[in-house]
Design a protein around this motif. Structure first.
Motif, mmCIF file in Angstrom:
data_model
loop_
_atom_site.group_PDB
_atom_site.id
_atom_site.type_symbol
_atom_site.label_atom_id
_atom_site.label_comp_id
_atom_site.label_asym_id
_atom_site.label_seq_id
_atom_site.Cartn_x
_atom_site.Cartn_y
_atom_site.Cartn_z
ATOM 1 N N GLY A 370 -0.580 5.466 1.947
ATOM 2 C CA GLY A 370 -1.709 4.574 2.126
ATOM 3 C C GLY A 370 -2.963 5.145 2.809
ATOM 4 N N ASP A 371 -2.697 6.518 3.496
ATOM 5 C CA ASP A 371 -3.833 6.814 4.255
ATOM 6 C C ASP A 371 -4.856 7.796 3.669
ATOM 7 O OD1 ASP A 371 -3.013 5.338 6.547
ATOM 8 O OD2 ASP A 371 -1.774 6.727 7.229
ATOM 9 N N PHE A 372 -4.601 7.698 2.225
ATOM 10 C CA PHE A 372 -5.574 8.873 1.548
ATOM 11 C C PHE A 372 -6.196 8.343 0.419
ATOM 12 C CE2 PHE A 372 -1.899 11.362 3.459
ATOM 13 C CZ PHE A 372 -2.458 12.437 3.720
ATOM 14 N N PRO A 373 -7.167 8.768 -0.108
ATOM 15 C CA PRO A 373 -8.033 8.508 -1.378
ATOM 16 C C PRO A 373 -7.092 8.251 -2.356
ATOM 17 C CG PRO A 373 -8.866 10.645 -0.348
ATOM 18 C CD PRO A 373 -7.686 10.415 0.463
ATOM 19 N N SER A 374 -7.675 7.391 -3.192
ATOM 20 C CA SER A 374 -6.933 6.823 -4.357
ATOM 21 C C SER A 374 -6.213 7.666 -5.126
ATOM 22 C CB SER A 374 -7.891 5.899 -5.192
ATOM 23 O OG SER A 374 -8.883 6.689 -5.600
ATOM 24 N N TYR A 375 -6.873 8.645 -5.758
ATOM 25 C CA TYR A 375 -6.258 9.611 -6.428
ATOM 26 C C TYR A 375 -5.167 10.689 -5.735
ATOM 27 C CZ TYR A 375 -9.338 13.488 -4.782
ATOM 28 O OH TYR A 375 -9.972 14.269 -3.968
ATOM 29 N N ILE A 376 -5.451 10.780 -4.487
ATOM 30 C CA ILE A 376 -4.437 11.512 -3.544
ATOM 31 C C ILE A 376 -3.339 10.801 -3.543
ATOM 32 C CG2 ILE A 376 -3.792 12.543 -1.572
ATOM 33 C CD1 ILE A 376 -5.761 14.305 -3.340
ATOM 34 N N MET A 406 5.780 -0.075 -3.642
ATOM 35 C CA MET A 406 4.588 0.732 -4.484
ATOM 36 C C MET A 406 3.814 -0.066 -5.007
ATOM 37 S SD MET A 406 5.098 4.006 -3.691
ATOM 38 C CE MET A 406 5.699 3.513 -2.157
ATOM 39 N N ALA A 407 4.067 -1.372 -5.551
ATOM 40 C CA ALA A 407 3.074 -2.149 -6.142
ATOM 41 C C ALA A 407 1.963 -2.566 -5.316
ATOM 42 C CB ALA A 407 3.926 -3.380 -7.037
ATOM 43 N N PRO A 408 2.570 -3.326 -4.274
ATOM 44 C CA PRO A 408 1.484 -3.761 -3.258
ATOM 45 C C PRO A 408 0.754 -2.540 -2.496
ATOM 46 C CG PRO A 408 3.627 -4.358 -2.300
ATOM 47 C CD PRO A 408 3.776 -3.905 -3.899
ATOM 48 N N LEU A 409 1.332 -1.444 -2.417
ATOM 49 C CA LEU A 409 0.736 -0.286 -1.736
ATOM 50 C C LEU A 409 -0.634 0.175 -2.680
ATOM 51 C CD1 LEU A 409 0.625 1.818 0.373
ATOM 52 C CD2 LEU A 409 2.222 3.359 -1.073
ATOM 53 N N ALA A 410 -0.222 0.078 -4.069
ATOM 54 C CA ALA A 410 -1.209 0.306 -5.103
ATOM 55 C C ALA A 410 -2.525 -0.510 -4.762
ATOM 56 C CB ALA A 410 -0.713 0.272 -6.555
ATOM 57 N N ASP A 411 -2.528 -1.633 -4.499
ATOM 58 C CA ASP A 411 -3.531 -2.486 -4.372
ATOM 59 C C ASP A 411 -4.148 -2.117 -3.190
ATOM 60 O OD1 ASP A 411 -2.549 -3.998 -6.528
ATOM 61 O OD2 ASP A 411 -1.605 -5.551 -5.071
ATOM 62 N N LEU A 412 -3.452 -1.632 -2.069
ATOM 63 C CA LEU A 412 -4.270 -1.391 -0.925
ATOM 64 C C LEU A 412 -5.050 -0.090 -0.962
ATOM 65 C CD1 LEU A 412 -1.291 -2.006 1.761
ATOM 66 C CD2 LEU A 412 -3.330 -3.594 1.268
ATOM 67 N N VAL A 413 -4.551 0.858 -1.776
ATOM 68 C CA VAL A 413 -5.186 2.156 -1.656
ATOM 69 C C VAL A 413 -6.077 2.416 -3.037
ATOM 70 C CG1 VAL A 413 -3.219 3.409 -0.922
ATOM 71 C CG2 VAL A 413 -3.341 3.178 -3.237
ATOM 72 N N GLY A 414 -6.207 1.259 -3.603
ATOM 73 C CA GLY A 414 -7.402 1.141 -4.547
ATOM 74 C C GLY A 414 -6.930 1.764 -6.092
ATOM 75 N N VAL A 415 -5.619 1.815 -6.349
ATOM 76 C CA VAL A 415 -5.367 2.111 -7.586
ATOM 77 C C VAL A 415 -4.624 0.708 -8.244
ATOM 78 C CG1 VAL A 415 -5.000 4.678 -7.046
ATOM 79 C CG2 VAL A 415 -2.928 3.093 -7.026
ATOM 80 N N THR A 416 -4.577 1.046 -9.591
ATOM 81 C CA THR A 416 -4.129 -0.015 -10.265
ATOM 82 C C THR A 416 -2.357 -0.133 -10.169
ATOM 83 O OG1 THR A 416 -3.676 0.849 -12.557
ATOM 84 C CG2 THR A 416 -5.747 -0.080 -12.015
ATOM 85 N N ARG A 417 -1.832 -1.210 -10.699
ATOM 86 C CA ARG A 417 -0.486 -1.502 -10.281
ATOM 87 C C ARG A 417 0.270 -0.372 -11.751
ATOM 88 N NH1 ARG A 417 2.210 -6.868 -7.606
ATOM 89 N NH2 ARG A 417 0.828 -6.889 -5.927
#
Length: 483
Positions: A370-376, A406-417
């Motif tokens: 969760g500490d990196f940009p979305s694509y990373i 991973m699903a809620p983590l995706a919301d936090l980092v700005g990628v879709t589920r």
């Protein structure tokens, strides 16, 4: 004489550690980790309206536990208990005991089929009649098995097909590696790039609250690309082997039964073909899994044994001996499956509500991603799922354990589920091609008599290609906001 003996002992092939040796040291590392990494656990939601309990991501807590002892009594788990505990773990529906018995019973059933000689006679007849179409044989097989993995999650079933196709591949001038490529590797490429796999994509989408079977066009395109790459790699290897194996191919053909293809052979192979159709129908229409499929193959073996005895091809005791021999051939593969399960047990098991080192690794990996940009972050999800699959080599099991985080983590980092699901399915499926904890892979390698170390060296470069391809699709999915 002494020097000659020493030279023989020190040949390169004898230096390669057996798969059991490798597994032993992996277990040793896992046991040591329990003394360094604390166990953790999650709280679970209350099941509602028949739905499964889900992990509450923010509920993680560490638990004071002792590391795995060298030896444990009174039913406990210790380092030297891992083999037994692994082999008796699970149920008839899965790892380890279910998969082990599936391998042994299926091996016994196909031992009967091979004993009748019908496969050998059929191979000779097939080669004589299809020489001009031989160049299509491997691509067609690869695509069919890839579709099996994509549509109904074919995996363990590839073991049975390895048994059947191995003599045919050798008769055509190919090797055991080619057999594993067109069967098991093809199924896992289809499994990883599937648009509808009920054991990975559908489960992961359901957990992530993504519409079931959504994103199919993107995944179908991905399946076409992965399958095409797999066909090219397999054909290059197969052609290279065939170019240098003309003499061995002739020897193999001469070693096969030279008898005529008779009515008994036709009946036996027809029963075998109907049994395969029966298995496919059961998996697709009835949701059959290990217990039912093993029973189907056992029934096939019994019927074929009866036909062979009545047709005076074999004696009744020959059928019993063939079943025992076929089962014995696959016993080492079954043992490795059970021992590999022992790794998970030593780490505390795969139940998120119980203290386990796996839960701790899962939790902190999620925090790191969760500490990196979305694509990373998306690429790290892919990497995490790939590594985690070493411990939980089960699509449905890994989905149940990782997707609630991973699903809620995706919301936090700005990628879709949907991207999180994509990273899961690619990481889970592709690594099954190389990890020694995959029951299906070890089963297929056992059938083909290919050592895992030899396989790992052979497939390593291709794995890098597949990983690069997977990473490319994940990045594309992030850029296009795949949903």
């Amino acid at each position: 004489m002494k020097d000659l003996n020493q030279e023989k002992v020190l040949t390169p092939s004898s230096k390669m550690p057996d798969a059991l040796i490798i597994l032993f040291f992996v277990v040793l590392v896992a046991a040591l980790l329990t003394h360094v990494i604390p166990a953790g656990q999650f709280k679970m939601t209350e099941p509602d309206n028949g739905e499964k309990a889900m992990i509450i991501a923010e509920s993680f807590s560490l638990v004071e536990t002792q590391g795995v002892p060298i030896f444990a009594d009174s039913g406990g788990v210790g380092f030297f208990n891992f083999a037994f505990e692994g082999m008796v773990s699970g149920t008839k529906w899965g790892s380890a005991i279910g998969v082990m018995m599936f391998i042994i019973i299926t091996g016994g059933a196909f031992g009967i089929v091979m004993k009748t000689g019908a496969v050998n006679n059929g191979i000779l007849a097939l080669i004589n009649r299809t020489k001009k179409l031989e160049f299509l044989f491997i691509p067609i097989l690869f695509v069919m098995f890839s579709l099996g993995g994509a549509i109904f999650g074919m995996g363990e079933e590839a073991i049975a097909f390895c048994i059947v196709l191995l003599p045919l591949m050798r008769a055509l001038g190919y090797d055991a590696l080619t057999t594993v490529l067109v069967t098991y590797v093809a199924t896992q490429i289809g499994f990883a790039a599937s648009w509808m796999n009920p054991f990975s994509v559908a489960i992961a989408q359901g957990i992530a609250d993504v519409p079931l079977l959504s994103g199919a066009p993107f995944r179908m395109t991905m399946w076409l690309v992965f399958t095409a790459v797999g066909v090219v790699f397999t054909m290059r290897h197969a052609n290279a082997i065939k170019a240098t194996s003309s003499e061995s191919s002739i020897d193999t053909l001469n070693s096969l039964s030279q008898g005529q293809f008779t009515k008994v052979d036709s009946i036996i192979l027809s029963i075998f073909g109907l049994a395969i159709v029966w298995v496919i129908w059961g998996v697709v229409e009835k949701g059959y899994y290990l217990p039912e499929i093993a029973s189907q193959f056992f029934a096939m073996g019994c019927v074929i044994a009866a036909v062979a005895v009545l047709g005076k091809r074999i004696l009744l005791n020959d059928a019993a001996d063939a079943f025992k021999h076929g089962a014995q051939e696959l016993l080492p593969a079954a043992m490795i499956v059970g021992m590999a399960k022992g790794i998970v047990i030593l780490l505390g098991g795969d139940d998120p509500s119980q203290p386990s080192v796996l839960n701790t690794l899962l939790h902190y990996a999620g925090l790191l991603i969760g500490d990196f940009p979305s694509y990373i972050s998306a690429l790290l999800m892919l990497a995490f799922q790939s590594v985690f699959n070493f411990f939980i080599a089960s699509g449905s099991g890994q989905a149940a354990l990782t997707m609630p985080l991973m699903a809620p983590l995706a919301d936090l980092v700005g990628v879709t589920r949907q991207v999180a699901v994509l990273a899961f399915q690619l990481g889970d499926g592709l690594t099954n091609i190389i990890i020694p904890t995959s029951a299906s892979l070890i089963g297929c390698l056992g059938v083909a008599k290919v050592d895992w170390v030899v396989w790992a060296k052979f497939i390593a470069k291709f794995m890098l290609v597949l990983i690069a391809l997977a990473a490319s699709f994940v990045v594309i999915a992030v850029l296009m906001n795949f949903s």
